[in-house]
Design a protein around this motif. Sequence first.
Motif, PDB file in Angstrom:
ATOM      1  N   ASN A   1       0.855  -1.191   0.000  1.00  0.00           N
ATOM      2  CA  ASN A   1       0.000   0.000   0.000  1.00  0.00           C
ATOM      3  C   ASN A   1       0.892   1.242   0.000  1.00  0.00           C
ATOM      4  N   ASP A   2       0.264   2.407   0.073  1.00  0.00           N
ATOM      5  CA  ASP A   2       1.030   3.648   0.019  1.00  0.00           C
ATOM      6  C   ASP A   2       1.995   3.775   1.198  1.00  0.00           C
ATOM      7  N   LYS A   3       1.599   3.280   2.357  1.00  0.00           N
ATOM      8  CA  LYS A   3       2.478   3.330   3.523  1.00  0.00           C
ATOM      9  C   LYS A   3       3.747   2.521   3.281  1.00  0.00           C
ATOM     10  N   ALA A   4       3.599   1.354   2.663  1.00  0.00           N
ATOM     11  CA  ALA A   4       4.752   0.496   2.380  1.00  0.00           C
ATOM     12  C   ALA A   4       5.579   1.022   1.209  1.00  0.00           C
ATOM     13  N   LYS A   5       4.932   1.726   0.299  1.00  0.00           N
ATOM     14  CA  LYS A   5       5.612   2.155  -0.927  1.00  0.00           C
ATOM     15  C   LYS A   5       6.868   2.970  -0.645  1.00  0.00           C
ATOM     16  N   LYS A   6       6.817   3.840   0.388  1.00  0.00           N
ATOM     17  CA  LYS A   6       7.968   4.700   0.665  1.00  0.00           C
ATOM     18  C   LYS A   6       9.194   3.897   1.100  1.00  0.00           C
ATOM     19  N   HIS A   7       8.969   2.681   1.625  1.00  0.00           N
ATOM     20  CA  HIS A   7      10.089   1.827   2.017  1.00  0.00           C
ATOM     21  C   HIS A   7      10.577   0.951   0.861  1.00  0.00           C
ATOM     22  N   VAL A   8       9.663   0.599  -0.024  1.00  0.00           N
ATOM     23  CA  VAL A   8      10.001  -0.342  -1.094  1.00  0.00           C
ATOM     24  C   VAL A   8      10.484   0.369  -2.356  1.00  0.00           C
ATOM     25  N   ALA A   9       9.975   1.571  -2.616  1.00  0.00           N
ATOM     26  CA  ALA A   9      10.343   2.289  -3.839  1.00  0.00           C
ATOM     27  C   ALA A   9      11.859   2.479  -3.988  1.00  0.00           C
ATOM     28  N   PRO A  10      12.587   2.871  -2.917  1.00  0.00           N
ATOM     29  CA  PRO A  10      14.040   3.002  -3.071  1.00  0.00           C
ATOM     30  C   PRO A  10      14.728   1.674  -3.418  1.00  0.00           C
ATOM     31  N   LEU A  11      14.173   0.568  -2.940  1.00  0.00           N
ATOM     32  CA  LEU A  11      14.746  -0.744  -3.248  1.00  0.00           C
ATOM     33  C   LEU A  11      14.467  -1.120  -4.706  1.00  0.00           C
ATOM     34  N   ALA A  12      13.293  -0.770  -5.184  1.00  0.00           N
ATOM     35  CA  ALA A  12      12.977  -1.018  -6.596  1.00  0.00           C
ATOM     36  C   ALA A  12      13.919  -0.220  -7.495  1.00  0.00           C
ATOM     37  N   GLU A  13      14.183   1.015  -7.086  1.00  0.00           N
ATOM     38  CA  GLU A  13      15.103   1.842  -7.876  1.00  0.00           C
ATOM     39  C   GLU A  13      16.524   1.287  -7.806  1.00  0.00           C
ATOM     40  N   GLU A  14      16.957   0.904  -6.608  1.00  0.00           N
ATOM     41  CA  GLU A  14      18.299   0.353  -6.426  1.00  0.00           C
ATOM     42  C   GLU A  14      18.522  -0.899  -7.265  1.00  0.00           C
ATOM     43  N   SER A  15      17.499  -1.728  -7.358  1.00  0.00           N
ATOM     44  CA  SER A  15      17.627  -3.006  -8.085  1.00  0.00           C
ATOM     45  C   SER A  15      17.283  -2.890  -9.555  1.00  0.00           C
ATOM     46  N   GLY A  16      16.889  -1.691  -9.989  1.00  0.00           N
ATOM     47  CA  GLY A  16      16.538  -1.505 -11.393  1.00  0.00           C
ATOM     48  C   GLY A  16      15.328  -2.316 -11.806  1.00  0.00           C
ATOM     49  N   ALA A  17      14.352  -2.443 -10.911  1.00  0.00           N
ATOM     50  CA  ALA A  17      13.177  -3.257 -11.206  1.00  0.00           C
ATOM     51  C   ALA A  17      12.461  -2.749 -12.464  1.00  0.00           C
ATOM     52  N   ALA A  18      12.182  -3.670 -13.364  1.00  0.00           N
ATOM     53  CA  ALA A  18      11.501  -3.313 -14.610  1.00  0.00           C
ATOM     54  C   ALA A  18      10.019  -3.059 -14.371  1.00  0.00           C
ATOM     55  N   ILE A  19       9.484  -3.661 -13.313  1.00  0.00           N
ATOM     56  CA  ILE A  19       8.070  -3.525 -12.978  1.00  0.00           C
ATOM     57  C   ILE A  19       7.962  -3.249 -11.476  1.00  0.00           C
ATOM     58  N   PHE A  20       7.154  -2.263 -11.123  1.00  0.00           N
ATOM     59  CA  PHE A  20       6.948  -1.913  -9.708  1.00  0.00           C
ATOM     60  C   PHE A  20       5.486  -1.553  -9.546  1.00  0.00           C
ATOM     61  N   GLU A  21       4.723  -2.444  -8.932  1.00  0.00           N
ATOM     62  CA  GLU A  21       3.274  -2.304  -8.898  1.00  0.00           C
ATOM     63  C   GLU A  21       2.723  -2.564  -7.498  1.00  0.00           C
ATOM     64  N   PRO A  22       1.575  -1.955  -7.171  1.00  0.00           N
ATOM     65  CA  PRO A  22       0.920  -2.265  -5.894  1.00  0.00           C
ATOM     66  C   PRO A  22       0.311  -3.661  -5.945  1.00  0.00           C
ATOM     67  N   LEU A  23       0.320  -4.345  -4.810  1.00  0.00           N
ATOM     68  CA  LEU A  23      -0.315  -5.655  -4.760  1.00  0.00           C
ATOM     69  C   LEU A  23      -0.799  -5.962  -3.352  1.00  0.00           C
ATOM     70  N   ASP A  24      -2.102  -5.884  -3.187  1.00  0.00           N
ATOM     71  CA  ASP A  24      -2.790  -6.446  -2.031  1.00  0.00           C
ATOM     72  C   ASP A  24      -3.407  -7.741  -2.546  1.00  0.00           C
ATOM     73  N   VAL A  25      -2.934  -8.883  -2.055  1.00  0.00           N
ATOM     74  CA  VAL A  25      -3.354 -10.165  -2.638  1.00  0.00           C
ATOM     75  C   VAL A  25      -4.815 -10.483  -2.375  1.00  0.00           C
TER      76      VAL A  25
END
Length: 254
Positions: free
Chosen positions: A41-65
């Motif tokens: 969710n948006d709360k988690a995004k601020k922690h995960v977005a820098p990791l997605a950028e660091e790893s060069g993730a080709a896809i970065f999407e929200p997912l509540d299963v």
Amino acid sequence: MFSLKGKKALIVGVANSQSIAWGCAKAMKAQGAELALTYLNDKAKKHVAPLAEESGAAIFEPLDVTSPQQIDALYRQIEKVWGRLDILLHSIAFCPQADLHGRVVDCSAEGFGLAMDVSVHSFLRLIRKSEPLMPPGSSIMTVTFHGSEKVISNYNIMGPVKAALESTTRYVASELGQKGISVNALSPGPLATRAASGIASFDEMLADATERSPTRKLATIEDIGAYAAFLASDEAMNITGVVHPIDGGYRIIG
């Protein structure tokens, strides 16, 4: 000795830099895999977005299963960007605090159902979406814990839930084996993650695990990541339906 170059990996469950899922993502990226990362969710995004950028993730999407719409949107993006998927790592679990901290016998039907849905059935939902995109040699993994087999103080209802996850792993491995898709479960010993912090007296569990482990060391997310990267490789194609301990020998001590 092995490479994941060119493989496309969906990593579900990164919450922050201490997540098991992040350890796996880092290791797979180091071996050449391309990554798709999700955030809750948006709360988690601020922690995960820098990791997605660091790893060069080709896809970065929200997912509540629990949201079929978000699952569908994620897989539409995977199909659009990659057209296939070689690796799925499912590293998520949830139980309401009241049910997690109570006796197993007192677990509410609602809490039990939600824990099973998020921790187990979501694995099946992601596999169903992944299967049509997966060529032979693909790898599916989830994350479990020794509390599925032995009674671990304060692990409570998550023990039966993880037992169900492990059984699910075996049955799906049997069903997908002829397609050349492996299905395995990683079983780390106790380690300090955000999800585990919800378990009562968790610091004591960590200390006990360190003392009991033959290596006198807890598993790290790097240990788990290295193992997961190997299981995702072509060299591990014939390993399936197994719960893999990564715990410094923790489970062999009575």
